[in-house]
Design a protein around this motif. Structure first.
Motif, PDB file in Angstrom:
ATOM      1  N   GLU A   1      13.162  14.454 -28.391  1.00  0.00           N
ATOM      2  CA  GLU A   1      12.648  13.102 -28.221  1.00  0.00           C
ATOM      3  C   GLU A   1      13.240  12.206 -27.237  1.00  0.00           C
ATOM      4  OE1 GLU A   1      12.019   9.220 -31.187  1.00  0.00           O
ATOM      5  OE2 GLU A   1      13.234  11.064 -31.814  1.00  0.00           O
ATOM      6  N   GLN A   2      12.508  11.607 -26.612  1.00  0.00           N
ATOM      7  CA  GLN A   2      13.270  10.571 -25.494  1.00  0.00           C
ATOM      8  C   GLN A   2      13.057   9.116 -26.183  1.00  0.00           C
ATOM      9  OE1 GLN A   2      10.548  11.416 -22.470  1.00  0.00           O
ATOM     10  NE2 GLN A   2      11.645  13.258 -21.749  1.00  0.00           N
ATOM     11  N   VAL A   3      14.459   8.578 -26.503  1.00  0.00           N
ATOM     12  CA  VAL A   3      14.673   7.435 -26.838  1.00  0.00           C
ATOM     13  C   VAL A   3      15.264   6.228 -25.900  1.00  0.00           C
ATOM     14  CG1 VAL A   3      15.802   5.750 -28.660  1.00  0.00           C
ATOM     15  CG2 VAL A   3      14.939   8.370 -29.242  1.00  0.00           C
ATOM     16  N   VAL A   4      14.373   5.415 -25.439  1.00  0.00           N
ATOM     17  CA  VAL A   4      14.709   4.402 -24.368  1.00  0.00           C
ATOM     18  C   VAL A   4      15.607   3.392 -25.043  1.00  0.00           C
ATOM     19  CG1 VAL A   4      13.958   3.080 -22.693  1.00  0.00           C
ATOM     20  CG2 VAL A   4      12.834   5.069 -23.015  1.00  0.00           C
ATOM     21  N   ILE A   5      16.699   3.143 -24.713  1.00  0.00           N
ATOM     22  CA  ILE A   5      17.527   2.001 -25.227  1.00  0.00           C
ATOM     23  C   ILE A   5      17.813   0.923 -24.327  1.00  0.00           C
ATOM     24  CG2 ILE A   5      18.382   3.526 -27.048  1.00  0.00           C
ATOM     25  CD1 ILE A   5      21.055   3.617 -25.346  1.00  0.00           C
ATOM     26  N   MET A   6      17.269   0.892 -23.146  1.00  0.00           N
ATOM     27  CA  MET A   6      17.633  -0.308 -22.214  1.00  0.00           C
ATOM     28  C   MET A   6      16.412  -0.446 -21.582  1.00  0.00           C
ATOM     29  SD  MET A   6      21.307   0.808 -20.441  1.00  0.00           S
ATOM     30  CE  MET A   6      22.322   1.716 -21.449  1.00  0.00           C
ATOM     31  N   ASN A   7      16.177  -1.783 -21.049  1.00  0.00           N
ATOM     32  CA  ASN A   7      15.276  -2.312 -20.377  1.00  0.00           C
ATOM     33  C   ASN A   7      15.387  -2.280 -18.769  1.00  0.00           C
ATOM     34  OD1 ASN A   7      16.268  -4.809 -19.818  1.00  0.00           O
ATOM     35  ND2 ASN A   7      15.187  -5.708 -21.236  1.00  0.00           N
ATOM     36  N   GLU A   8      14.581  -2.716 -18.084  1.00  0.00           N
ATOM     37  CA  GLU A   8      14.650  -2.668 -16.667  1.00  0.00           C
ATOM     38  C   GLU A   8      15.883  -3.513 -16.056  1.00  0.00           C
ATOM     39  OE1 GLU A   8      11.504  -5.717 -17.138  1.00  0.00           O
ATOM     40  OE2 GLU A   8      12.077  -3.893 -18.140  1.00  0.00           O
ATOM     41  N   HIS A   9      16.382  -4.205 -16.963  1.00  0.00           N
ATOM     42  CA  HIS A   9      17.507  -5.240 -16.703  1.00  0.00           C
ATOM     43  C   HIS A   9      18.660  -4.805 -17.415  1.00  0.00           C
ATOM     44  CE1 HIS A   9      14.383  -7.984 -14.887  1.00  0.00           C
ATOM     45  NE2 HIS A   9      14.038  -8.066 -15.970  1.00  0.00           N
ATOM     46  N   ALA A  10      18.724  -3.216 -17.740  1.00  0.00           N
ATOM     47  CA  ALA A  10      19.845  -2.789 -18.422  1.00  0.00           C
ATOM     48  C   ALA A  10      20.278  -3.736 -19.813  1.00  0.00           C
ATOM     49  CB  ALA A  10      21.061  -2.609 -17.635  1.00  0.00           C
ATOM     50  N   VAL A  11      19.322  -4.291 -20.343  1.00  0.00           N
ATOM     51  CA  VAL A  11      19.405  -4.892 -21.704  1.00  0.00           C
ATOM     52  C   VAL A  11      19.143  -4.113 -22.858  1.00  0.00           C
ATOM     53  CG1 VAL A  11      18.816  -7.042 -23.062  1.00  0.00           C
ATOM     54  CG2 VAL A  11      19.441  -7.291 -20.558  1.00  0.00           C
ATOM     55  N   MET A  12      19.812  -3.964 -23.907  1.00  0.00           N
ATOM     56  CA  MET A  12      19.546  -3.115 -25.032  1.00  0.00           C
ATOM     57  C   MET A  12      18.229  -3.483 -25.441  1.00  0.00           C
ATOM     58  SD  MET A  12      22.179  -1.322 -24.211  1.00  0.00           S
ATOM     59  CE  MET A  12      21.933   0.101 -25.376  1.00  0.00           C
ATOM     60  N   THR A  13      17.528  -2.436 -25.862  1.00  0.00           N
ATOM     61  CA  THR A  13      16.131  -2.792 -26.553  1.00  0.00           C
ATOM     62  C   THR A  13      15.918  -2.710 -28.064  1.00  0.00           C
ATOM     63  OG1 THR A  13      15.356  -0.358 -26.592  1.00  0.00           O
ATOM     64  CG2 THR A  13      14.938  -1.450 -24.688  1.00  0.00           C
ATOM     65  N   GLU A  14      14.984  -2.784 -28.932  1.00  0.00           N
ATOM     66  CA  GLU A  14      15.160  -2.820 -30.213  1.00  0.00           C
ATOM     67  C   GLU A  14      15.205  -1.226 -30.570  1.00  0.00           C
ATOM     68  OE1 GLU A  14      14.487  -4.875 -32.476  1.00  0.00           O
ATOM     69  OE2 GLU A  14      14.343  -6.634 -31.009  1.00  0.00           O
ATOM     70  N   ASP A  15      15.109  -0.316 -29.765  1.00  0.00           N
ATOM     71  CA  ASP A  15      15.528   1.004 -30.348  1.00  0.00           C
ATOM     72  C   ASP A  15      16.727   1.535 -30.369  1.00  0.00           C
ATOM     73  OD1 ASP A  15      12.708   1.859 -30.717  1.00  0.00           O
ATOM     74  OD2 ASP A  15      12.393   2.349 -28.736  1.00  0.00           O
ATOM     75  N   ALA A  16      17.592   0.304 -29.643  1.00  0.00           N
ATOM     76  CA  ALA A  16      19.215   0.684 -30.026  1.00  0.00           C
ATOM     77  C   ALA A  16      19.754   0.182 -31.127  1.00  0.00           C
ATOM     78  CB  ALA A  16      19.791  -0.159 -28.725  1.00  0.00           C
ATOM     79  N   GLY A  17      18.885  -0.470 -31.913  1.00  0.00           N
ATOM     80  CA  GLY A  17      19.224  -0.887 -33.220  1.00  0.00           C
ATOM     81  C   GLY A  17      19.516  -2.435 -33.333  1.00  0.00           C
ATOM     82  N   LYS A  18      19.059  -3.072 -34.283  1.00  0.00           N
ATOM     83  CA  LYS A  18      19.167  -4.382 -34.542  1.00  0.00           C
ATOM     84  C   LYS A  18      20.325  -5.029 -34.145  1.00  0.00           C
ATOM     85  CE  LYS A  18      20.195  -4.149 -39.270  1.00  0.00           C
ATOM     86  NZ  LYS A  18      20.012  -5.004 -40.828  1.00  0.00           N
ATOM     87  N   ASP A  19      21.670  -4.260 -34.282  1.00  0.00           N
ATOM     88  CA  ASP A  19      22.811  -4.670 -34.225  1.00  0.00           C
ATOM     89  C   ASP A  19      23.115  -4.932 -32.581  1.00  0.00           C
ATOM     90  OD1 ASP A  19      23.196  -5.031 -36.759  1.00  0.00           O
ATOM     91  OD2 ASP A  19      24.362  -3.255 -36.990  1.00  0.00           O
ATOM     92  N   TYR A  20      22.246  -4.081 -31.814  1.00  0.00           N
ATOM     93  CA  TYR A  20      22.515  -4.094 -30.425  1.00  0.00           C
ATOM     94  C   TYR A  20      21.428  -4.649 -29.280  1.00  0.00           C
ATOM     95  CZ  TYR A  20      26.215  -0.853 -32.531  1.00  0.00           C
ATOM     96  OH  TYR A  20      26.930  -0.429 -33.476  1.00  0.00           O
ATOM     97  N   ALA A  21      20.470  -4.985 -30.179  1.00  0.00           N
ATOM     98  CA  ALA A  21      19.465  -5.100 -29.089  1.00  0.00           C
ATOM     99  C   ALA A  21      19.630  -6.609 -28.738  1.00  0.00           C
ATOM    100  CB  ALA A  21      18.058  -5.336 -29.959  1.00  0.00           C
TER     101      ALA A  21
ATOM    102  N   GLU B   1      21.759   2.599 -13.334  1.00  0.00           N
ATOM    103  CA  GLU B   1      21.480   3.112 -14.615  1.00  0.00           C
ATOM    104  C   GLU B   1      20.358   4.185 -14.702  1.00  0.00           C
ATOM    105  OE1 GLU B   1      22.953   3.642 -18.201  1.00  0.00           O
ATOM    106  OE2 GLU B   1      23.486   1.698 -17.260  1.00  0.00           O
ATOM    107  N   PRO B   2      20.817   5.353 -14.821  1.00  0.00           N
ATOM    108  CA  PRO B   2      19.702   6.505 -15.077  1.00  0.00           C
ATOM    109  C   PRO B   2      18.765   6.177 -16.127  1.00  0.00           C
ATOM    110  CG  PRO B   2      22.138   7.545 -14.966  1.00  0.00           C
ATOM    111  CD  PRO B   2      22.393   6.055 -15.094  1.00  0.00           C
ATOM    112  N   SER B   3      17.620   6.032 -15.694  1.00  0.00           N
ATOM    113  CA  SER B   3      16.468   5.697 -16.729  1.00  0.00           C
ATOM    114  C   SER B   3      15.210   6.458 -16.833  1.00  0.00           C
ATOM    115  CB  SER B   3      16.370   4.074 -16.566  1.00  0.00           C
ATOM    116  OG  SER B   3      17.510   3.235 -16.755  1.00  0.00           O
ATOM    117  N   LEU B   4      14.686   6.634 -17.828  1.00  0.00           N
ATOM    118  CA  LEU B   4      13.374   6.957 -17.756  1.00  0.00           C
ATOM    119  C   LEU B   4      12.401   6.060 -17.607  1.00  0.00           C
ATOM    120  CD1 LEU B   4      12.073   9.879 -18.831  1.00  0.00           C
ATOM    121  CD2 LEU B   4      11.834   8.621 -21.024  1.00  0.00           C
TER     122      LEU B   4
END
Length: 891
Positions: free
Chosen positions: A294-314, A356-359
């Protein structure tokens, strides 16, 4: 003839701009389709439109101009195609910074208005580098100046995209790319600077499911663990074989992930177990594809953590998240240890943001099918590398080539020629903008927002600049081009891609030869950079030394693709050479003005040994230069010309003919000057022209006896002097030179006053060798300050005499009448005492273990070099001292 006033000292500032303007007005740089001539073609590696001339440009520009000028005067139709690259991200960043000064962003203007700003900036600032090329003397065909975003090249870019798409070689998909959070775009590997940075290696414990044990992984980016979907070990690692297939609980996230085996894992890194984050690491992405993770994207295009990173880090910035992850791991007892670790960190070459290497969803080109013909083209020598060593690097990269991400999230560039139907989701790929959907006929079409990678236009450069995809006369005549001159830094990103494009779209190679240059570094071997403040501005050097001096020095230092360690003082050798040939020119032109009226018609002229010798050396020099150009050893060609002009012509020939020029026989002097001395010098200047165009044009024009001469740069070789090889004269002259050199060395080493003429005894029993020595005894008198020369078959010297040997011929100089022996002995003894003390001092330093261990290696090496030099000087002076003491000369 009216005599022109010749400057006593060569002044490039009075000459260079004058002649460049003259060449432009004469249209001498322009090339046309000319079926009566062979073409010689170079396309310039297009510098960024934002760029200013740096030393790398100056080196490669000089080498290209040297080739173009050489083949132009050798009767080729020589085209040097100039141009600039739109440099997508670099140029857009410049304009965005200008907008930021007005508190504006590109989004405030909108795409159309922003592009207007971009073009306005380009028109205002984009031609700066052309004026800088002109200062260097580059003879580009400026009428053909191209830009990667001009209409013709844009047409070629769209044509290529559509062709590749229809062949199934362009596709859209998710892939790991280098992502710059600041620029908000994917960037190429070439746009990533790898910077060694001090960081840490965090060891994190991953608990096994339903067990009280854990597996420890090491990482330099702990925040990415929030996107882990596996832990990987090497299948041959005995430590972990029993764990493969088991589940672990991902710390902080509490997601179950599997322990997998993959050969990519390095057993020696960290603990031998690694975390796998397929959406944020290129190697992990490959593992994920192989293992269907599975490919879990945890950062957006601005290198800010997404919801998939977990509520404590989003919502956190990536580095803020890193700190919290480390803290949380410590609190849960899952951070085993932290080690200092130095590793290469990728930074955006434009804004210096950590990439940031990103999908990401991007457009790609399948490269393996394109690489096949390009590999074969080099293997079968359809294309040749100079130096050859770069072939292996080329093959290694091409045989392991990966798909090319060609889309960029920018506004400045070639917009991707893809439209999406908003009514039926059809994808339309067209050269021209479609009016309606091919499938549903709807007109609600939206073009892809992205632009193409800058390299996607520049890989078409050799043929798109000629008018392709139209089959223009230029394409038919000038393509394939002859040679590409470039640094090894873009071997893969540009050179290799052009080869693939050439074979794919034209069915032909883009060029026959690839001339790879070294890179310019500072005198300590470091890369030049603004941060180090070690850059050298070529325009400053041109202003100080002249363009010809800069060109000369750069070519002289460019040895077969080796990097150049450059200091500002290195340009002095170019200036010194300019002054040397200028002084020779002044000598010749001054003498011609004084005696040229004395030359009668049909005057017979008896050539001397020195005349036959210089003509022979000229012919050999010309032949050697031709051979060096064939294999792109331009530095060797230049050295050959330099050696001929400086040493053979100026140091020897001019000195030898002065006696004849200053004699009472003005008619013979005039014939000597006008039939040999000046024509030989002119031919040498003709050979030098490609390297040093300004001074050679000035000299050429000043030698003109009428107004028929237009320019040296369009004078072909068949209009210049040809010499003839005379091996016997060269052999005789070489012997005379060697003997004169021995006599000069003895005079210098024994401190013989310059005004004293020396008697010389030459022991020789070979009559054939002796004949020219006796016939041209005046050569020794003029250049070695000899008095009487005795030729004997044997000699036993009495008294004090210094001697030397040349090819079995003994040369003796009796010293009693030349120097005060006692004074000289005292002088040499003092020098021996001084050197002995210096040797003792340096030996004392080198025997000090503390010094040798603590001093930097270069300091210790310097002391060893001092010692060697002192000892060499000591032995030489001791030998001379022994001669004065009446002991046998061992030299």
């Amino acid at each position: 003839m009216e005599r022109k006033e010749i400057e006593k000292v060569y002044n490039p500032k009075k000459i260079e701009d004058k002649w460049y303007k003259y060449w432009l007005e004469g249209n001498y740089f322009h090339a046309e389709v000319n079926l009566k001539k062979k073409p010689f073609t170079i396309v310039i590696p297009p510098p960024n439109v934002t760029g200013a001339l740096h030393m790398g440009h100056a080196l490669q520009g000089t080498l290209q101009d040297t080739l173009i000028r050489y083949y132009r005067i050798n009767n080729y139709e020589s085209l040097w195609m100039p141009g600039t690259d739109h440099a997508g991200i670099a140029t857009q960043n410049v304009v965005e910074k200008e907008l930021a000064k007005k508190n504006l962003k590109k989004e405030d203007l909108g795409r159309e208005k922003f592009l207007e700003e971009m073009w306005e900036w380009k028109e205002k600032h984009g031609n700066i580098i052309r004026s800088q090329w002109e200062k260097l003397g580059c003879s580009c065909d400026w009428e053909r100046d191209r830009f990667t975003l001009d209409e013709g090249l844009s047409k070629a870019v769209k044509e290529v995209f559509v062709r590749l798409y229809k062949k199934g070689l362009i596709y859209r998909g998710e892939y790991i790319v280098n992502w710059c959070p600041r620029c908000s775009t994917a960037i190429s590997d070439q746009e990533v600077d790898k910077v060694d940075s001090k960081g840490h290696l965090w060891y994190i414990k991953y608990p096994l499911k339903d067990e009280s044990v854990y597996i420890t992984v090491a990482t330099t980016r702990p925040e990415t663990m929030l996107g882990d979907t596996a832990v990987a070990v090497n299948p041959d690692d005995e430590r972990f074989k029993v764990l493969v297939g088991k589940k672990v609980i991902l710390p902080l996230v509490n997601r179950e992930i599997e322990i997998i085996a993959d050969e990519f894992v390095d057993k020696e890194f960290g603990t031998g177990a690694v975390k796998v984050t397929p959406a944020h690491d290129p190697n992990d992405f490959d593992i994920g594809i192989r293992k269907n993770l599975e490919q879990v994207v945890i950062m957006n295009e601005h290198a800010v953590m997404t919801e998939d990173a977990g509520k404590d880090y989003a919502g956190m910035d990536r580095f803020e998240c890193r700190n919290k992850v480390i803290q949380d791991l410590k609190e849960t007892g899952l951070l085993e240890k932290i080690e200092d670790y130095t590793h290469a960190v990728g930074k955006c070459s434009r804004c210096k943001t950590i990439i940031e290497p990103s999908l990401s969803m991007q457009w790609f080109v399948k490269m393996k099918p394109l690489a096949e013909k390009a590999i074969e083209g080099v293997k079968n020598s359809d294309i040749k590398f100079f130096p050859k060593k770069w072939k292996e690097d080329y093959f290694n990269w091409m045989e392991n080539i990966r798909d090319w991400c060609i889309s960029r999230q920018l506004w400045w560039g070639h917009r991707i020629p893809v439209w999406y139907c908003q009514d039926c989701d059809e994808i339309l790929v067209k050269v021209e903008e479609p009016e309606s959907c091919d499938k549903c006929s709807g007109k609600n079409l939206k073009q892809d927002e992205d632009v193409l990678d800058t390299w996607f236009s520049s890989w078409l450069w050799p043929f798109s600049t000629m008018g392709w995809p139209d089959n223009t006369e230029e394409v038919k005549y000038f393509y394939p081009t002859t040679v590409l001159v470039s640094g090894y830094d873009i071997l893969f990103f540009w050179i290799a891609r052009m080869i693939m494009a050439g074979y794919e779209f034209t069915g032909k190679k883009p060029y026959s030869y690839i001339y790879i240059t070294g890179m310019i570094k500072d005198e300590l071997g470091r890369w030049m950079s603004k941060s180090l403040g070690n850059g050298i501005d070529p325009l400053e050097m041109i202003d100080r030394y002249g363009a010809d001096s800069v060109r000369y020095s750069l070519v002289a230092l460019a040895t077969e693709g080796q990097d150049i360690k450059l200091a500002k003082t290195r340009f002095e050798m170019g200036r010194n050479f300019s002054n040397k040939i200028w002084n020779a020119f002044r000598f010749l032109i001054t003498n011609r003005s004084e005696i040229s009226s004395c030359i009668p018609e049909n005057k017979t002229f008896q050539e001397e040994l020195s005349d036959k010798w210089i003509l022979s050396r000229l012919e050999k020099t010309t032949a050697a230069v031709k051979e060096y150009f064939k294999v792109f050893k331009l530095n060797e060609a230049l050295y050959t010309i330099y050696n001929f002009l400086w040493h053979e012509y100026c140091d020897w020939y001019i000195e030898l003919i002065k006696e004849r020029l200053y004699s009472e026989d003005k008619e013979s002097a005039a014939v000597l000057l006008n039939r040999i001395a000046i024509p030989v010098f002119e031919k040498a200047i003709f050979l030098l022209h490609p390297f040093m165009p300004f001074i050679t044009e000035e000299i050429w024009q000043n030698f003109a006896l009428n107004d028929k001469r237009k320019s040296i740069m369009i004078t072909t070789e068949d209009e210049t002097l040809y010499g003839k090889v005379d091996e016997k004269s060269e052999e005789s002259m070489k012997l005379i030179q060697d003997i004169i050199t021995v006599i000069r060395n003895i005079r210098g080493e024994m401190n013989v006053p310059p005004e004293k003429k020396a008697d010389v005894i030459i022991v020789i029993d070979d009559e054939e060798k002796k004949e020219p020595l006796k016939k041209y005894e005046n050569y020794f008198q003029r250049l070695a300050k000899t008095a009487e020369i005795k030729f004997v078959e044997s000699y036993t010297h009495s008294g004090i005499a210094a001697s030397g040997i040349v090819k079995g011929i003994e040369i003796y100089l009796p010293l009693e009448e030349l120097i005060d022996v006692e004074i000289e002995k005292n002088r040499l003894q003092k020098e021996l005492d001084r050197l002995q003390q210096l040797i003792e001092n340096v030996n004392k330093k080198l025997s000090n273990e503390k010094f040798v261990k603590k001093a930097p290696p270069e300091v210790v090496e310097k002391e060893h070099n001092k010692k060697a030099n002192y000892e060499l000087s000591f032995e030489k002076i001791k030998n001379n001292f022994n001669i004065l003491m009446g002991k046998k000369n061992d030299a």
